[in-house]
Design a protein around this motif. Structure first.
Motif, mmCIF file in Angstrom:
data_model
loop_
_atom_site.group_PDB
_atom_site.id
_atom_site.type_symbol
_atom_site.label_atom_id
_atom_site.label_comp_id
_atom_site.label_asym_id
_atom_site.label_seq_id
_atom_site.Cartn_x
_atom_site.Cartn_y
_atom_site.Cartn_z
ATOM 1 N N GLN A 183 23.463 56.303 37.398
ATOM 2 C CA GLN A 183 24.047 55.681 36.105
ATOM 3 C C GLN A 183 25.425 54.969 36.502
ATOM 4 N N ALA A 184 26.198 55.260 37.495
ATOM 5 C CA ALA A 184 27.229 54.592 38.004
ATOM 6 C C ALA A 184 26.912 53.394 38.631
ATOM 7 N N LEU A 185 25.882 53.266 39.553
ATOM 8 C CA LEU A 185 25.312 52.296 40.165
ATOM 9 C C LEU A 185 24.730 51.267 39.248
ATOM 10 N N LYS A 186 24.091 51.665 38.283
ATOM 11 C CA LYS A 186 23.327 50.517 37.139
ATOM 12 C C LYS A 186 24.796 49.666 36.593
ATOM 13 N N LYS A 187 25.965 50.397 36.349
ATOM 14 C CA LYS A 187 26.896 49.531 35.966
ATOM 15 C C LYS A 187 27.553 48.839 36.683
ATOM 16 N N VAL A 188 27.347 48.608 38.044
ATOM 17 C CA VAL A 188 27.813 47.982 38.925
ATOM 18 C C VAL A 188 27.848 46.468 38.788
ATOM 19 N N PRO A 189 26.589 45.728 38.485
ATOM 20 C CA PRO A 189 26.390 44.583 38.251
ATOM 21 C C PRO A 189 27.611 44.022 36.986
ATOM 22 N N GLU A 190 27.632 44.697 35.936
ATOM 23 C CA GLU A 190 28.434 44.531 34.855
ATOM 24 C C GLU A 190 29.841 44.536 35.201
ATOM 25 N N PRO B 29 38.525 47.518 45.629
ATOM 26 C CA PRO B 29 39.049 48.584 45.275
ATOM 27 C C PRO B 29 38.731 49.060 43.893
ATOM 28 N N GLU B 30 38.705 48.006 43.020
ATOM 29 C CA GLU B 30 38.571 48.404 41.572
ATOM 30 C C GLU B 30 37.222 49.012 41.341
ATOM 31 N N LEU B 31 36.263 48.431 41.994
ATOM 32 C CA LEU B 31 34.919 48.792 41.754
ATOM 33 C C LEU B 31 34.804 50.190 42.413
ATOM 34 N N THR B 32 35.263 50.550 43.525
ATOM 35 C CA THR B 32 35.127 51.750 44.027
ATOM 36 C C THR B 32 36.058 52.942 43.081
ATOM 37 N N GLY B 33 36.960 52.375 42.472
ATOM 38 C CA GLY B 33 37.653 53.377 41.615
ATOM 39 C C GLY B 33 36.800 53.686 40.317
ATOM 40 N N ARG B 34 36.336 52.571 39.735
ATOM 41 C CA ARG B 34 35.742 52.694 38.587
ATOM 42 C C ARG B 34 34.419 53.881 38.934
ATOM 43 N N ILE C 164 22.603 60.485 48.973
ATOM 44 C CA ILE C 164 23.042 59.131 49.151
ATOM 45 C C ILE C 164 22.233 58.397 48.278
ATOM 46 N N ASP C 165 23.025 57.087 47.809
ATOM 47 C CA ASP C 165 22.421 56.175 46.930
ATOM 48 C C ASP C 165 23.190 54.733 47.153
ATOM 49 N N ASN C 166 22.616 53.727 46.641
ATOM 50 C CA ASN C 166 23.118 52.446 46.754
ATOM 51 C C ASN C 166 22.628 51.389 45.877
ATOM 52 N N VAL C 167 23.324 50.362 45.826
ATOM 53 C CA VAL C 167 22.636 49.200 45.163
ATOM 54 C C VAL C 167 23.185 47.869 46.012
ATOM 55 N N LEU C 168 22.232 47.069 46.133
ATOM 56 C CA LEU C 168 22.335 45.610 46.808
ATOM 57 C C LEU C 168 22.506 44.838 45.872
ATOM 58 N N ILE C 169 23.484 43.881 45.903
ATOM 59 C CA ILE C 169 24.008 42.894 45.051
ATOM 60 C C ILE C 169 23.802 41.406 46.040
ATOM 61 N N GLY C 170 23.136 40.573 45.077
ATOM 62 C CA GLY C 170 23.117 39.249 46.038
ATOM 63 C C GLY C 170 21.832 38.893 46.611
#
Length: 295
Positions: A214-221, A230-235, A289-295
């Motif tokens: 759920q957290a990773l799904k919000k990353v692109p937004e 730092p802001e992204l890791t904090g969120r 572990i989990d991740n998302v790749l952007i770009g």
């Protein structure tokens, strides 16, 4: 040339496996292509997706099932890591594997190893920092398996994106004659990334673990909103901590595949590099572990 579709054959020794692969290459001739899927077993749909891709792209698909002791640290779960040969055979057969290599530890390591392989840089963050020596063990066993199978292509899931980066760099640095093929993460219908270790989770732990996807799904937004690293890791961390059973090991944003930190003041949507957002979180005794790749 495709190997005749039949029930996969289980092979226990290195000599026997090499002999069968050589026999296939001799029979198939110059067009022979061998695909390889290395696993630690307890196969699930994520592994099956790798086998299917190999079967579609190669004439012969070799699957290995080996729980490698060198990549487990003290007090990790080597002894209790889930094992089920019958299940593995059924999944492999359905997905299209031709040969299944199931060696004992004594076959892979007949005497104590005096050779080590270390891939610097890409192993020093994420799971490399949390599990010292882990990727040295991975590098050794993958090198051994690639030398044994000598495949044209080897398939690895991107759920462990750091492992893919490590193996790709190792193969490139050592001029290994193999194409490393990264494959997408496969998830359950509820979003949880498939993992052999998911079996350890209690019902409540599994329910709370859904916060990771759920957290990773919000990353692109969040990136589009102008978040810096730092802001992204904090969120992400704040969202994960809303689940009381979650114990964060790390949440990091790095370039990929170099795994270098990104400028802290630069909005990530302005980054030129491909971005990896990776996390490791414990629920009870289970580390996911989990991740998302952007770009």
């Amino acid at each position: 040339m495709k190997m005749t579709v039949a029930a996969p054959e289980v092979v226990r020794t290195i000599a026997d496996l090499r002999s069968k692969i050589a026999e296939y290459r001799l029979r198939a001739g110059p067009a022979a292509k061998v695909g390889f899927v290395p696993t630690m077993g307890y196969l699930h749909e994520g592994h099956a997706s790798l086998i299917r891709r190999s079967a579609a792209e190669n004439g012969l698909t070799v699957l290995s099932v080996f729980v490698n002791p060198l990549q487990f640290g003290p007090n990790e779960d080597f002894e209790r890591y889930p094992r089920d040969e019958k299940r593995d055979y059924a999944v492999a057969a359905e997905a299209g594997a031709n040969l299944i290599f199931m060696p004992q530890v004594e076959e892979m390591y007949p005497r104590p190893m005096q050779t080590s392989i270390s891939v610097r840089g890409v192993t020093e963050r994420l799971c490399g920092a949390s599990r010292p020596g882990h990727f040295d063990g991975v590098a050794v066993v993958v090198t051994k398996l690639l030398n044994i199978v000598a495949p044209d292509r080897a398939y690895f899931g991107l759920k462990d994106a750091q492992q893919v980066a490590v193996i790709s760099r190792m193969a490139e640095d050592l001029n290994m004659p193999v194409e490393i093929v990264p494959c997408p993460i496969v998830r359950d219908a509820d979003g949880l990334a498939l993992s052999s270790r998911n079996v350890y989770l209690s019902a409540e732990e599994r329910s709370q673990a859904l916060v990771l996807s759920q957290a990773l799904k919000k990353v692109p937004e969040w990136i589009e909103d102008g978040a810096t690293a730092p802001e992204l890791t904090g969120r992400i961390a704040r969202l994960i901590r809303t689940k009381p059973l979650a114990d964060i090991d790390y949440v990091e944003v790095l370039s990929y595949p170099a795994l270098e930190p990104l400028a802290e003041t630069l909005p990530l949507k302005q980054a030129r590099e491909r971005i990896l957002v990776a996390l490791a979180v414990r629920f009870g005794k289970t580390r996911l572990i989990d991740n998302v790749l952007i770009g």
